[in-house]
Write a protein that holds these residues in place. Sequence first.
Motif, mmCIF file in Angstrom:
data_model
loop_
_atom_site.group_PDB
_atom_site.id
_atom_site.type_symbol
_atom_site.label_atom_id
_atom_site.label_comp_id
_atom_site.label_asym_id
_atom_site.label_seq_id
_atom_site.Cartn_x
_atom_site.Cartn_y
_atom_site.Cartn_z
ATOM 1 N N UNK A 57 0.827 -1.213 0.000
ATOM 2 C CA UNK A 57 0.000 0.000 0.000
ATOM 3 C C UNK A 57 0.860 1.262 0.000
ATOM 4 N N UNK A 58 0.369 2.279 -0.675
ATOM 5 C CA UNK A 58 0.947 3.614 -0.594
ATOM 6 C C UNK A 58 0.231 4.348 0.531
ATOM 7 N N UNK A 59 1.002 5.039 1.377
ATOM 8 C CA UNK A 59 0.405 5.741 2.503
ATOM 9 C C UNK A 59 0.643 7.252 2.393
ATOM 10 N N UNK A 116 -3.372 -0.739 -7.948
ATOM 11 C CA UNK A 116 -4.840 -0.730 -8.049
ATOM 12 C C UNK A 116 -5.359 0.706 -8.129
ATOM 13 N N UNK A 117 -4.912 1.539 -7.181
ATOM 14 C CA UNK A 117 -5.289 2.951 -7.177
ATOM 15 C C UNK A 117 -4.059 3.829 -6.994
ATOM 16 N N UNK A 118 -4.080 4.971 -7.637
ATOM 17 C CA UNK A 118 -3.085 6.012 -7.421
ATOM 18 C C UNK A 118 -3.751 7.133 -6.628
ATOM 19 N N UNK A 119 -3.109 7.587 -5.570
ATOM 20 C CA UNK A 119 -3.702 8.645 -4.754
ATOM 21 C C UNK A 119 -2.965 9.962 -4.949
ATOM 22 N N UNK A 120 -3.725 11.030 -4.971
ATOM 23 C CA UNK A 120 -3.171 12.379 -5.010
ATOM 24 C C UNK A 120 -3.802 13.143 -3.852
ATOM 25 N N UNK A 137 -10.266 11.627 -12.220
ATOM 26 C CA UNK A 137 -10.102 10.595 -11.190
ATOM 27 C C UNK A 137 -11.382 9.786 -11.029
ATOM 28 N N UNK A 138 -11.253 8.635 -10.366
ATOM 29 C CA UNK A 138 -12.397 7.747 -10.169
ATOM 30 C C UNK A 138 -13.242 8.151 -8.975
ATOM 31 N N UNK A 139 -12.566 8.678 -7.948
ATOM 32 C CA UNK A 139 -13.217 8.918 -6.669
ATOM 33 C C UNK A 139 -12.487 10.043 -5.959
ATOM 34 N N UNK A 189 -8.613 14.565 -1.529
ATOM 35 C CA UNK A 189 -8.018 13.305 -1.995
ATOM 36 C C UNK A 189 -8.631 12.915 -3.327
ATOM 37 N N UNK A 190 -7.798 12.635 -4.305
ATOM 38 C CA UNK A 190 -8.252 12.103 -5.588
ATOM 39 C C UNK A 190 -7.659 10.710 -5.763
ATOM 40 N N UNK A 191 -8.527 9.734 -6.000
ATOM 41 C CA UNK A 191 -8.107 8.349 -6.220
ATOM 42 C C UNK A 191 -8.395 7.973 -7.676
ATOM 43 N N UNK A 192 -7.351 7.543 -8.357
ATOM 44 C CA UNK A 192 -7.485 7.161 -9.772
ATOM 45 C C UNK A 192 -7.229 5.665 -9.885
ATOM 46 N N UNK A 193 -8.193 4.969 -10.459
ATOM 47 C CA UNK A 193 -8.066 3.517 -10.607
ATOM 48 C C UNK A 193 -7.184 3.193 -11.788
#
Length: 198
Positions: A57-59, A116-120, A137-139, A189-193
């Motif tokens: 996981x990226x934290x 799985x997901x990239x977070x910004x 982004x996805x979410x 937070x932007x989560x990109x799948x």
Amino acid sequence: MITVISPEYFKTIPWKNGLGSTTELAISPNSTLADFDWRLSIATVANNGMFSDFSGYERNLVLIEGNGLTLKHDSGQVDELSQLLDIANFDGGWKTDGLLTNGTIKDFNIMAKQGCYQSNVCTYVAKQVVTLDPKRSSLCFAYSLSGEIQIIQGDHKLFAPKGFLCRIDNQESASEKDINLIGEQMIVIELTKHEAKR
């Protein structure tokens, strides 16, 4: 779709290493603490000590209360969180030792499964307008430490009070209008799948 989540829906669960507890704000569907795609939580850290192992996981860790925290990783990276909304980004598989500057702190954690997901993750101290492109982004999530967030998309307007979590699911058509977030002391937070490899 935009959803404002009340703190009454947050969950308090033990840390993975058993040395404390965390408030889980949101987690990917059908997940457990041992296997999830993404997770948002708030933890109180009252003592120095090692962080839980979240290999794979990226934290991102954001200081939201207290006098500061130093993270020493076995990779050699050192993160000094001394000001409100300072961010540390690191690999969850690293052995990480947390050292309090002067007393208990609270931190906001964002974890995303690698591959799985990239977070910004961005933080904004002063009041301003943050524009989100639904196609990017996805979410998305937004959280404010000090006041409400206005969420504006076209003619639609919602409000997320202090301590509430704003969730934006960007699963609509590519013609969706930009979303403006207005607030201060915000975490966005932007989560990109990641696209599955063929």
